[in-house]
Design an enzyme around this catalytic site. Structure first.
Site, PDB file in Angstrom:
ATOM      1  N   MET A 243       0.891  -1.305  -0.019  1.00 42.14           N
ATOM      2  CA  MET A 243      -0.075   0.043  -0.292  1.00 42.14           C
ATOM      3  C   MET A 243       0.605   1.560  -0.222  1.00 42.14           C
ATOM      4  SD  MET A 243      -2.727   1.286   2.251  1.00 42.14           S
ATOM      5  CE  MET A 243      -1.255   2.205   3.061  1.00 42.14           C
ATOM      6  N   CYS A 244       0.142   2.214  -0.535  1.00 39.67           N
ATOM      7  CA  CYS A 244       1.176   3.236  -0.931  1.00 39.67           C
ATOM      8  C   CYS A 244       0.264   4.520  -0.054  1.00 39.67           C
ATOM      9  CB  CYS A 244       1.835   3.615  -1.987  1.00 39.67           C
ATOM     10  SG  CYS A 244       2.916   2.297  -2.397  1.00 39.67           S
TER      11      CYS A 244
END
Length: 636
Positions: free
Chosen positions: A1-2
């Site tokens: 995830m970012c």
């Protein structure tokens, strides 16, 4: 995830950094603690400038810092997980895989075909240098957050970001609609000094002829909150993305209205776990239930195994004390979280604990002194007035003032799971929240994460999920309560079950008024709006802790299977609460070996955790929440 962000400026009167808020950067870094990088693309001859900022939470393959840039100056930011559709090897990183595939695309149709093939949650930003194009969007359900914000007309600036900060300015953020993917022709926009977007919408089948009216409706819906100086047009070729799920089966058939083996005159009192066995005696019902278990099991498997476990994977039977949890479940003990936990148990390595995150808000004294209704008497039995007198935030995990309904059902659910697999270490994390801490953390950060949503319901659910997913509480260790903070990077949540299986009380109201046809329309609407009502908010909330939200009930194969069934196979709202809603899920739970939890009525987190009405007894869920807009001292 970012955490991903892109700022575009047209013209040279402002530098791109003038539009990049440092407080936004702080929130983005919390989402991606493992790598932070920025990249500026300055195209001086065309007078546009782009800032790309990405912050990575490492979950799969090798750590891959973003933004990615290739030899052709294309730039890619990715906040997603590929679970199917495009092959990602066990040691590969899906960001690199996606960027490689994008580089091979030679046309708009190729890009649309690539994104149509994906299964899994995603949001992305892709700068296509040769065509001066900026592509961006969210997946079909909007399981990853992406916001857009436009400057005033004179400045001609534009921002895309995973998370923002609450602002009282005129340039409000909005969630990017999950209507399709968007393209901005930066060269054309720089030439005209105006902002124009092109939409490529989702459709169930691009092969079918799509009426002009449908395109117009999609376009109007996607553009309704845009400023007047920003235009949104349908792509000229009428290209579209193929929806990753099949349409809802709206076949109407009579619901039985009977619990097998019961006298309907006494059904409310007689519904029991054994009642479910009567439904399973019907072969077609049992077949559907087992197909549902299989498809949901695969969805959970993908979500608990698509994860880098490091050294833990190298030892078959390590010392239990050396193992840490990689998977957590938002856990109330209700049917949704129980089934997810039971299926996760089948795939998480046996020596690895599973964290069950259970949140409770301290019950107000005045609430316990009220009245004599049956519900209030039961409430007082759970939470006697003297229970909170000796509260100590460091040692008070079992004080009665935190014995809210979800805590009680959560403990019961823990015992059921221990019965199914006593060899598993189940960390039941009791997360206790006082009113003072709630106010402090809402003002400090939660209000920014909920933004741009702003209702009382958003506040209640958002705050409950933030404290739950933070995972700070107490666990029982050999009978003694110990402080504990969940290290799990993946948080499984049951959202999507109620929306598809008629779990909310409003579904019963709709069924009584409009029958099965009205209920079908309501359920169709639920999935259509889940991106704007729930998922962006919840993903921002959970991501703030450097954790990733994963949604098994919204797996594309799960949704397609449930969409294939007529409503009568999924729920029967002629039956009482605790059995009629989400009937197919209750039957699946029974087949998985669960017991008392299979007939627990639906209870929303804001009521089960007792956050609802904690600060105001006169609010409605749909009211704008003034608490989300209050600040003390300096704003974030």
């Amino acid at each position: 995830m970012c955490g991903i962000c892109c700022v575009v400026t047209l013209g040279s009167q402002h530098a791109v950094h003038d539009f990049f808020n440092e407080d936004v950067l702080c929130h983005l870094r919390r989402r991606g603690p493992d790598s932070s990088q920025q990249l500026i693309k300055n195209v001086s001859d065309l007078s546009y400038q782009c800032l790309f900022s990405s912050h990575v939470l490492h979950l799969r393959g090798l750590l891959t810092p973003q933004p990615l840039e290739d030899a052709n100056n294309n730039i890619f930011l990715w906040n997603g997980e590929i679970f199917n559709g495009v092959h990602v090897g066990d040691l590969e990183n899906d960001t690199e895989v996606m960027f490689h595939h994008l580089a091979l695309c030679s046309s708009e149709a190729d890009i649309l075909s690539l994104f149509s093939s994906l299964q899994g949650p995603w949001s992305f930003i892709y700068y296509q240098a040769s065509r001066h194009s900026l592509w961006f969007g969210r997946d079909y359900f909007g399981r990853r957050s992406l916001l857009w914000q436009f400057s005033n007309e004179a400045d001609s600036a534009f921002c895309l970001t995973s998370v923002s900060v609450y602002s009282q300015s005129d340039n409000q953020c909005q969630e990017v609609p999950a209507s399709g993917i968007f393209k901005m022709d930066l060269k054309a926009c720089a030439t005209t000094k105006s902002l124009s977007l092109t939409l490529f919408p989702w459709k169930y089948s691009c092969a079918e002829k799509t009426g002009e009216e449908v395109f117009i409706n999609v376009l109007n819906q996607a553009s309704k909150d845009l400023p007047n100086h920003v235009s949104l047009v349908m792509n000229e070729s009428k290209l579209c993305l193929k929806a990753p799920v099949i349409p809802l089966n709206k076949t109407l058939s009579e619901v039985s209205g009977e619990c097998p083996g019961t006298n309907m005159s006494n059904v409310t009192n007689m519904v029991s776990v054994e009642t479910l066995q009567g439904f399973l005696a019907k072969q077609h019902k049992k077949k559907n239930v087992h197909q549902f278990i299989n498809v949901l099991n695969e969805a959970v498997k993908r979500r608990v195994l698509s994860l880098f476990r490091g050294e833990d994977q190298k030892t078959e039977v390590p010392c239990l004390s050396d193992r840490k949890a990689h998977i957590a479940v938002l856990f109330s003990g209700g049917i949704d979280s129980m089934v997810i936990a039971a299926l996760a148990d089948k795939h998480v390595p046996l020596g690895e604990p599973i964290d069950l995150l259970n949140v409770a808000f301290m019950i107000k004294e005045q609430a316990k002194k009220k009245g004599t209704t049956k519900k209030q008497v039961q409430h007082d039995l759970l939470c006697p007035p003297e229970g909170c007198k000796d509260f100590d935030a460091k040692t008070g995990a079992h004080l009665p003032c935190f014995d809210v309904p979800d805590r009680v059902t959560g403990r019961a659910g823990l015992k059921e799971l221990q019965g199914i697999n006593p060899s598993r270490t189940w960390n039941f994390v009791e997360i206790n929240v006082t009113l003072e801490e709630l106010k402090k953390m809402r003002q400090q950060c939660i209000n920014h994460l909920i933004y741009p949503l702003d209702t009382v319901l958003d506040d209640s659910i958002g705050c409950a999920i933030w404290f739950a997913s933070r995972g700070e509480g107490f666990i029982s260790n050999q009978g003694e309560l110990k402080p504990y903070k969940s290290p799990a990077k993946v948080v499984l949540t049951g959202i999507g079950a109620d929306e598809q299986l008629a779990g909310y009380s409003r579904h019963r109201v709709c069924f009584k008024k409009y029958g099965l046809e009205g209920l079908n329309k309501e359920l169709e609407m639920e999935l259509d709006r889940i991106s704007s009502r729930n998922l962006g908010r919840d993903e921002r909330i959970i991501g703030d802790h450097g954790k990733e939200a994963r949604f098994p009930f919204l797996d594309e194969d799960v949704v397609s299977f449930l969409n294939s069934l007529p409503i009568s196979e999924k729920a029967d709202l002629t039956l009482p609460r605790g059995i009629g809603e989400k009937l197919i899920l209750r039957l699946a739970a029974k087949e998985l070996g669960l017991t008392a939890s299979t007939i627990l009525p639906k209870r929303a987190v804001q009521f089960g955790s007792r956050i609802a009405k904690l600060e105001s007894n006169s609010e409605k869920a749909s009211d704008t929440c003034s608490r989300l807009k209050l600040f003390s001292g300096d704003e974030l």
